[in-house]
Motif scaffolding. Structure first.
Motif, mmCIF file in Angstrom:
data_model
loop_
_atom_site.group_PDB
_atom_site.id
_atom_site.type_symbol
_atom_site.label_atom_id
_atom_site.label_comp_id
_atom_site.label_asym_id
_atom_site.label_seq_id
_atom_site.Cartn_x
_atom_site.Cartn_y
_atom_site.Cartn_z
ATOM 1 N N SER A 288 0.828 -1.201 0.000
ATOM 2 C CA SER A 288 0.000 0.000 0.000
ATOM 3 C C SER A 288 0.867 1.258 0.000
ATOM 4 C CB SER A 288 -0.937 0.000 1.213
ATOM 5 O OG SER A 288 -1.778 -1.147 1.206
ATOM 6 N N ASP B 30 2.011 1.760 -3.412
ATOM 7 C CA ASP B 30 0.943 2.411 -4.179
ATOM 8 C C ASP B 30 1.018 3.929 -4.011
ATOM 9 O OD1 ASP B 30 -0.053 -0.046 -4.977
ATOM 10 O OD2 ASP B 30 -1.600 -0.118 -3.426
ATOM 11 N N LYS C 227 -5.651 8.200 2.930
ATOM 12 C CA LYS C 227 -5.600 7.534 1.625
ATOM 13 C C LYS C 227 -4.844 6.212 1.715
ATOM 14 C CE LYS C 227 -5.330 10.102 -1.975
ATOM 15 N NZ LYS C 227 -6.581 9.704 -2.675
ATOM 16 N N ARG D 227 -6.470 2.436 0.853
ATOM 17 C CA ARG D 227 -5.849 1.483 -0.068
ATOM 18 C C ARG D 227 -5.518 0.178 0.660
ATOM 19 N NH1 ARG D 227 -3.492 2.712 -4.728
ATOM 20 N NH2 ARG D 227 -5.230 4.187 -4.723
ATOM 21 N N GLU E 67 -8.495 -2.055 1.044
ATOM 22 C CA GLU E 67 -8.794 -2.732 -0.215
ATOM 23 C C GLU E 67 -7.871 -3.928 -0.422
ATOM 24 O OE1 GLU E 67 -8.321 0.311 -3.109
ATOM 25 O OE2 GLU E 67 -10.092 1.457 -2.475
#
Length: 360
Positions: free
Chosen positions: A238, A241, A328, A332, A335
């Motif tokens: 993450s 990301d 944020k 993520r 998810e």
């Protein structure tokens, strides 16, 4: 980054707080209750001292903080009633690192005293004395021979520092399947030093017949495959990301590793035997898992896990990466966790051990 200043749980009682997201830790406390009761009963087989002194190491803050203290007091009280003995006074020391939310903890003390008085009579208003002791449990915290009982839950899997020689663990933030050779050994070496130090220091502080109960995360034969390491690896992905979206650099990720190690049963036994200060009275393992019952709840499970991980680890992440993208990041992360558990369960192993100090 000085760990003593950042290794703490999220404070307060907001949605991302440890107080609101510590159900797993509460479950471990409840599962270890019988071990605590047995240890106390064995200690008090010939009675208790006039003042029973106990310490809870890594107490954190929130609704779990005083649960083990209540268990210990209830057990001593019941034993004394059964044997017709006078109930001792209780000196309780709550320990955690200096940045712990002690303010929240201290606000719980007076209601706790009132609850004891309601359950056991007004005499308990003058029977229990609770104080805070800030500091690392990898240092001396108490005078020699001053403690009768030591308790710690969900704490001694945290290391005193990030292990040395983990610079090659690029793209990862803990032990992972794809970590270079030597990373797992570096973590084990640090854990061995830390847990040996912990035992040695407590042996100085505990009375001759004193005892200790520790509950913490362990692992099977391969720590990299534990649920905890899987969750750290999903968090690393993450973060990558976030890097691809320009919030941070990969170099910042490469320079960050969590000071966490979940030892195997054999590793724990070897360290206790080699350090030599304590006899291992019992060792229990408890398996647990994160799994979904149907595809409809994978997203909610992902969000729940993300909140739990955020409550424990966010202060360390903010200290290293800043706080501009935490919302944020954990969106993520939720998810990624949901995607993972839709394909594979996360397996965990908790260890509960009781020890008594050897006589010399």
């Amino acid at each position: 980054m000085t760990l003593e200043n950042v290794l703490r749980m999220n404070a307060g009682d907001g949605e991302a707080s440890y107080a609101k997201n510590s159900g797993v830790q509460e479950a471990l406390l409840l599962k270890s209750r019988k071990v605590v009761e047995d240890c106390i009963n064995k200690y008090g087989i010939n009675g208790f001292p006039q003042c029973f002194k106990l310490a809870d190491l890594g107490c954190s803050s929130g609704p779990n903080t005083l649960l083990p203290v209540k268990t210990i007091i209830d057990t001593v009280h019941a034993t004394c009633q059964r044997k017709g003995l006078d109930v001792p006074e209780f000196q309780v020391f709550l320990n955690d690192l200096p940045e712990n939310d002690f303010n929240t903890t201290f606000r719980m003390v007076q209601p706790f005293y009132s609850r004891l008085a309601d359950e056991k009579g007004d005499k308990f208003k003058d029977k229990c004395f609770i104080s805070g002791v800030p500091g690392s449990f990898y240092t001396r915290l108490f005078p020699s021979g001053s403690l009768d009982f030591v308790h710690s839950s969900s704490s001694v899997h945290w290391l005193s520092q990030v292990p040395e020689k983990v610079e090659s663990n690029k793209g990862h933030i803990n032990i992972a399947d794809e970590s270079p050779p030597g990373i797992c050994q570096a973590y084990l070496n640090q854990y061995t030093r830390d847990f040996s130090t912990f035992l040695h220091l407590r042996s100085d502080e505990i009375t001759t017949k004193g005892c200790m109960v520790l509950a913490f995360q362990g692992s099977s034969a391969d720590p990299s495959k534990s649920g905890s390491c899987r969750l750290f690896e999903l968090l690393a992905k993450s973060l990558l990301d976030m890097s691809s979206e320009g919030f941070l650099s990969e170099a910042e990720i490469d320079s960050f590793n969590f000071p966490f190690y979940n030892p195997t049963v054999d590793e724990v036994k070897v360290i206790i035997e080699r350090e030599g200060s304590f006899s291992l009275e019992s060792l229990q393992t408890i398996e647990r898992r994160i799994e979904i019952q149907s595809s409809t709840n994978k997203d909610s499970m992902g969000e729940m896990v993300a909140k739990r991980i955020r409550a424990v680890n966010e202060p360390m992440l903010i200290a290293h990466f800043g706080d501009t993208f935490m919302d944020k990041l954990f969106e993520r992360y939720a998810e990624r966790v949901a995607e993972h558990i839709s394909k594979e369960n996360l397996e965990f192993l908790d260890l509960i051990i009781s020890l008594t100090r050897k006589s010399y």
